[in-house]
Design an enzyme around this catalytic site. Structure first.
Site, PDB file in Angstrom:
ATOM      1  N   SER A 138       0.864  -1.190   0.000  1.00 17.23           N
ATOM      2  CA  SER A 138       0.000   0.000   0.000  1.00 17.23           C
ATOM      3  C   SER A 138       0.896   1.234   0.000  1.00 17.23           C
ATOM      4  O   SER A 138       2.092   1.134   0.322  1.00 17.23           O
ATOM      5  CB  SER A 138      -0.838  -0.013   1.284  1.00 17.23           C
ATOM      6  OG  SER A 138      -1.485   1.215   1.486  1.00 17.23           O
ATOM      7  N   TYR A 151      -2.475  -0.705  10.945  1.00 18.03           N
ATOM      8  CA  TYR A 151      -2.585  -1.057   9.516  1.00 18.03           C
ATOM      9  C   TYR A 151      -1.289  -0.693   8.811  1.00 18.03           C
ATOM     10  O   TYR A 151      -0.689  -1.502   8.091  1.00 18.03           O
ATOM     11  CB  TYR A 151      -3.766  -0.316   8.874  1.00 18.03           C
ATOM     12  CG  TYR A 151      -3.878  -0.560   7.377  1.00 18.03           C
ATOM     13  CD1 TYR A 151      -4.358  -1.768   6.882  1.00 18.03           C
ATOM     14  CD2 TYR A 151      -3.478   0.413   6.454  1.00 18.03           C
ATOM     15  CE1 TYR A 151      -4.442  -2.004   5.509  1.00 18.03           C
ATOM     16  CE2 TYR A 151      -3.567   0.191   5.083  1.00 18.03           C
ATOM     17  CZ  TYR A 151      -4.045  -1.023   4.617  1.00 18.03           C
ATOM     18  OH  TYR A 151      -4.126  -1.257   3.261  1.00 18.03           O
TER      19      TYR A 151
HETATM   20  N1  LIG Z   1      -8.787  -0.593  -1.387  1.00 15.24           N
HETATM   21  C1  LIG Z   1      -7.747   0.185  -1.121  1.00 15.24           C
HETATM   22  O1  LIG Z   1      -7.863   1.432  -1.122  1.00 15.24           O
HETATM   23  C2  LIG Z   1      -6.385  -0.424  -0.883  1.00 15.24           C
HETATM   24  C3  LIG Z   1      -5.266   0.405  -0.966  1.00 15.24           C
HETATM   25  C4  LIG Z   1      -4.018  -0.153  -0.736  1.00 15.24           C
HETATM   26  C5  LIG Z   1      -3.876  -1.490  -0.446  1.00 15.24           C
HETATM   27  N2  LIG Z   1      -4.981  -2.277  -0.364  1.00 15.24           N
HETATM   28  C6  LIG Z   1      -4.779  -3.695  -0.039  1.00 15.24           C
HETATM   29  O2  LIG Z   1      -5.307  -4.502  -1.077  1.00 15.24           O
HETATM   30  C7  LIG Z   1      -5.816  -5.720  -0.542  1.00 15.24           C
HETATM   31  C8  LIG Z   1      -7.259  -5.893  -0.972  1.00 15.24           C
HETATM   32  O3  LIG Z   1      -8.007  -4.787  -0.474  1.00 15.24           O
HETATM   33  P1  LIG Z   1      -9.526  -4.525  -0.915  1.00 15.24           P
HETATM   34  O4  LIG Z   1      -9.779  -3.092  -0.621  1.00 15.24           O
HETATM   35  O5  LIG Z   1      -9.757  -5.072  -2.262  1.00 15.24           O
HETATM   36  O6  LIG Z   1     -10.318  -5.396   0.186  1.00 15.24           O
HETATM   37  P2  LIG Z   1     -11.836  -5.844   0.234  1.00 15.24           P
HETATM   38  O7  LIG Z   1     -12.667  -5.230  -0.827  1.00 15.24           O
HETATM   39  O8  LIG Z   1     -12.268  -5.712   1.662  1.00 15.24           O
HETATM   40  O9  LIG Z   1     -11.738  -7.424  -0.115  1.00 15.24           O
HETATM   41  C9  LIG Z   1     -10.939  -8.245   0.680  1.00 15.24           C
HETATM   42  C10 LIG Z   1     -10.999  -9.666   0.149  1.00 15.24           C
HETATM   43  O10 LIG Z   1     -10.193 -10.480   1.007  1.00 15.24           O
HETATM   44  C11 LIG Z   1     -11.006 -11.436   1.698  1.00 15.24           C
HETATM   45  N3  LIG Z   1     -10.525 -11.508   3.068  1.00 15.24           N
HETATM   46  C12 LIG Z   1     -10.503 -10.536   4.013  1.00 15.24           C
HETATM   47  N4  LIG Z   1     -10.016 -11.013   5.161  1.00 15.24           N
HETATM   48  C13 LIG Z   1      -9.722 -12.319   4.927  1.00 15.24           C
HETATM   49  C14 LIG Z   1      -9.219 -13.365   5.732  1.00 15.24           C
HETATM   50  N5  LIG Z   1      -8.911 -13.174   7.025  1.00 15.24           N
HETATM   51  N6  LIG Z   1      -9.055 -14.592   5.175  1.00 15.24           N
HETATM   52  C15 LIG Z   1      -9.357 -14.808   3.874  1.00 15.24           C
HETATM   53  N7  LIG Z   1      -9.844 -13.871   3.065  1.00 15.24           N
HETATM   54  C16 LIG Z   1     -10.024 -12.639   3.595  1.00 15.24           C
HETATM   55  C17 LIG Z   1     -12.444 -10.909   1.580  1.00 15.24           C
HETATM   56  O11 LIG Z   1     -13.436 -11.939   1.610  1.00 15.24           O
HETATM   57  P3  LIG Z   1     -14.092 -12.432   3.012  1.00 15.24           P
HETATM   58  O12 LIG Z   1     -14.511 -11.207   3.753  1.00 15.24           O
HETATM   59  O13 LIG Z   1     -15.221 -13.336   2.618  1.00 15.24           O
HETATM   60  O14 LIG Z   1     -13.009 -13.186   3.710  1.00 15.24           O
HETATM   61  C18 LIG Z   1     -12.396 -10.257   0.200  1.00 15.24           C
HETATM   62  O15 LIG Z   1     -12.536 -11.231  -0.810  1.00 15.24           O
HETATM   63  C19 LIG Z   1      -5.618  -5.632   0.967  1.00 15.24           C
HETATM   64  O16 LIG Z   1      -4.424  -6.269   1.333  1.00 15.24           O
HETATM   65  C20 LIG Z   1      -5.529  -4.135   1.214  1.00 15.24           C
HETATM   66  O17 LIG Z   1      -4.813  -3.812   2.388  1.00 15.24           O
HETATM   67  C21 LIG Z   1      -6.222  -1.786  -0.582  1.00 15.24           C
END
Ligand SMILES: NC(=O)c1ccc[n+]([C@@H]2O[C@H](COP(=O)([O-])OP(=O)(O)OC[C@H]3O[C@@H](n4cnc5c(N)ncnc54)[C@H](OP(=O)(O)O)[C@@H]3O)[C@@H](O)[C@H]2O)c1
Length: 233
Positions: A138, A151
């Protein structure tokens, strides 16, 4: 058919990456916690001749992660691509975030990637030229900010893991890329009041991952930083 392993495949960035890889002809082994979401996703994709193998796994639980990696190893498939994407975002300040938040962030955002990668490295090493590991870091891995709390600590650590792993794997030909996105539209942002059209789209991250993966095997994009065009929120 090449094999990819992706964590957190049912929402946001992980879903976009999974859909991209399926469209590109990969056999995708993926996980998330919600069985309902996984069933719906695999029903949709497995109708169209693509193969998505879903596993219900909480990656923060070491035993479940071990069961997942053992199932991958037992399948006889050789992953060419590993995407450590699953992660949780809980804002907080070190002084007053709830007790246990650091543990939640570290087990989900760091230990999951560390242990899954360790378990799959022996087969990844046999998977030939161009094998690639992506870790969803990130901009919070690069720059501290008030409210980053645990985080941000976990994402700095995931970047450190990525950099060390890359050095270790250079002689093997396996590439390691730290993807460092800024605000990207996903469920974390729904209800925030942010206009979804003003920040990065999850499909942008999938496209940039694909561009990095399809470079010549002699090239390794070590860190990819991508921000909303108008800057960080
Ligand atoms: N969105 C942003 O702005 C952003 C920016 C920088 C980095 N990131 C990083 O990118 C990654 C994805 O983020 P996102 O925003 O796409 O997240 P998201 O929309 O909340 O989706 C997260 C995915 O991971 C699964 N998940 C969450 N906790 C889990 C666990 N303990 N075990 C297995 N699966 C799990 C969720 O499904 P379930 O809930 O069914 O488990 C879902 O499929 C993360 O590592 C996040 O830190 C995101």
């Amino acid at each position: 058919m090449k094999t990819a392993v992706v964590t957190g495949i049912t929402q946001g960035i992980g879903l976009a990456i999974t859909e991209k890889l399926l469209r590109e002809g990969f056999y995708v082994i993926g996980c998330a916690r919600s069985k309902t979401d996984l069933t719906a996703l695999s029903r949709y994709w497995n109708r169209s001749g693509t193969v998505l193998e879903p596993h219900v796994v909480d990656v923060s639980d070491r035993d479940q992660l071990t069961t997942f990696s053992n199932a991958i190893l037992a399948s006889g498939r050789t992953p060419h691509l590993l995407v450590n994407n699953a992660g949780v975002f809980q804002p907080g300040a070190i002084a007053d975030e709830p007790d246990g938040q650091l543990e939640t962030m570290l087990t989900t955002n760091l230990y999951s990637a560390y242990y899954l990668t360790r378990a799959l490295l022996p087969v990844l090493k046999t998977s030939g030229t161009g094998a690639h590991i992506f870790n969803l870091c990130s901009v919070a891995s690069l720059q501290a900010y008030p409210g980053g709390g645990s985080y941000s600590i976990s994402k700095y650590a995931l970047l450190g893991f990525s950099d060390n792993l890359r050095e270790e794997l250079k002689p093997t030909g396996i590439r390691v890329t730290a993807l460092c996105p800024g605000a990207t539209w996903s469920r974390s942002w729904s209800g925030s009041g942010v206009d979804s059209n003003t920040i990065i789209q999850a499909s942008d991250i999938a496209d940039i991952l694909w561009s990095a993966y399809t470079l010549s095997p002699a090239a390794c994009p070590e860190r990819i930083v991508i921000r909303p065009q108008s800057g960080d929120l």
